[in-house]
Design an enzyme around this catalytic site. Structure first.
Site, short mmCIF file in Angstrom:
data_model
loop_
_atom_site.label_atom_id
_atom_site.label_comp_id
_atom_site.label_asym_id
_atom_site.label_seq_id
_atom_site.Cartn_x
_atom_site.Cartn_y
_atom_site.Cartn_z
N PRO A 23 1.50 -6.07 -0.88
CA PRO A 23 2.83 -5.67 -1.34
C PRO A 23 3.67 -5.04 -0.24
CG PRO A 23 1.12 -4.93 -2.86
CD PRO A 23 0.43 -5.41 -1.62
N ALA A 57 5.81 -3.02 -4.71
CA ALA A 57 5.66 -1.96 -5.69
C ALA A 57 6.79 -2.03 -6.71
CB ALA A 57 5.66 -0.60 -5.00
N TYR A 183 1.94 8.15 -3.56
CA TYR A 183 2.75 8.02 -4.75
C TYR A 183 2.05 8.68 -5.94
CZ TYR A 183 5.43 5.06 -1.68
OH TYR A 183 6.17 4.60 -0.62
N LEU A 303 -3.33 -3.24 10.54
CA LEU A 303 -3.09 -3.88 11.83
C LEU A 303 -4.05 -5.03 12.09
CD1 LEU A 303 -2.02 -1.09 14.36
CD2 LEU A 303 -0.64 -2.90 13.33
#
Length: 375
Positions: A23, A57, A183, A303
């Site tokens: 996402p 999201a 979050y 990465l």
């Protein structure tokens, strides 16, 4: 066949390869609704050759958006517009699409990144009062969030479940619960952001309660055997005082017992003073440590930019699938190039067959969409 291009199952959902588009927020929605940008972006994802796309999201409440331009599924207008778009996308490609359901908590009410980021005050025309596990701001210059009451927590749980029903109706084939990156669900998990004295605070059992209850509510709201995965931050990068890998292993094991079909392992995002050691594969070891305690698949991110790097992660059993984000934004045909480098065959839309490189006739195989749109 390279491991990267072998099939994998997330519960009842089978993917043609182990490349997952992770996402990535686009900050391009209007009132939580998909826009022209999403149409072109999702089509681009669909034609990439990846095994699965998990869209950005998507907020379960208006106050749960990271920014005023985030996607949402808190009402039926949003659902209807996503459904119409997914019907278009599925005429282009059979690749499955998933949605990440989220609530930003205290990190909500923000500007778009290219507008400088930062949090907007609650009285700003594009801002609002944020909520969290406890009334602790993410940064010193942020307005403190409102600590959720027990009744408000139940509303959050219900809104995750309602958004999940809409997601299924819209045509998403999998739901990912966002419990990472600082979050709301992560805010309940970490003792740095959760200082509650009730059944949602204190012990590890209490701090993971909301994430587990959200998962259970979603599971009860969707059809039987519908696949649900969870994204977590393995560590706050704040040492022993914060959320860490051992607590993440405990959460992952609990989620597996409840029926999660995978765990998607990221890290960080909870504390402004986090000290992240960034480099290639910098989060893969977390996925590896969690994988050793689970039977369900683990997705690694961090990465991962080259095909051989991704292949090595899988062949060394550090993870079961590879999540790509910025790498596939930069190179939307990353899976094609990976297939060429690793000696695999990949399905693409027949309109692209003429672009096959000289001497690589075996690289591409064409697919037909579920609606035979190319006939």
């Amino acid at each position: 066949m390279p491991e990267l291009f072998t099939a994998i199952e997330f519960g009842t959902l089978q993917l043609e390869n182990k490349i997952v588009i992770a996402p990535m927020c686009q900050y391009s929605a209007n009132n939580g609704e998909v826009s022209d940008w999403h149409e072109q972006q999702w089509a681009n994802y669909a034609l990439s050759g990846a095994g699965l796309c998990i869209v950005e999201a998507t907020a379960v409440q208006a106050v749960g958006r990271i920014s005023y331009a985030d996607l949402g599924l808190w009402n039926d207008i949003q659902r209807a517009k996503i459904k119409a778009l997914l019907e278009k996308i599925k005429r282009l490609s059979p690749m499955p699409f998933a949605v990440q359901l989220a609530h930003a908590g205290r990190k909500a009410s923000s500007r778009k990144p290219w507008q400088g980021g930062g949090q907007l005050a609650s009285d700003h025309e594009q801002g609002w009062q944020t909520v969290a596990a406890s009334a602790i701001a993410f940064q010193a210059d942020h307005q403190p969030p409102k600590a959720l009451s027990l009744d408000e927590i139940q509303n959050v749980i219900q809104d995750f479940a309602e958004a999940a029903r809409r997601a299924v109706d819209a045509g998403f084939e999998l739901i990912e619960v966002h419990a990472a990156h600082g979050y709301l669900l992560h805010q309940f998990l970490s003792p740095l952001s959760n200082q509650r004295q009730d059944e949602y605070g204190g012990s590890l059992e209490n701090r993971i309660r909301l994430t587990l209850e959200v998962f259970q509510a979603i599971k009860a709201a969707v059809p039987e055997h519908y696949p649900i995965g969870v994204r977590i931050s393995a560590t706050d990068w704040m040492g022993e005082q914060g959320w860490d890998i051992e607590q993440s292993i405990g959460l992952a094991k609990a989620l597996e017992q409840l029926g999660a079909v995978y765990v998607h392992v990221s890290s960080g995002g909870l504390h402004a003073e986090q000290a992240i050691e960034i480099g290639p594969n910098y989060q893969v070891d977390f996925a590896h440590k969690i994988k050793q305690h689970l039977k369900i698949p683990v997705i690694a991110v961090g990465l991962i930019t080259t095909p051989q790097q991704a292949e090595d992660i899988l062949t060394h059993h550090y993870a079961d699938a590879i999540g790509l984000a910025r790498a596939i934004l930069y190179n939307p045909r990353w899976p094609w190039h990976a297939a060429a480098e690793l000696g695999a065959q990949i399905a693409i839309a027949p309109q692209y067959l003429r672009c096959q490189p000289h001497g690589l006739k075996e690289l591409f195989k064409s697919f037909k969409s579920k609606t035979e749109s190319f006939d």
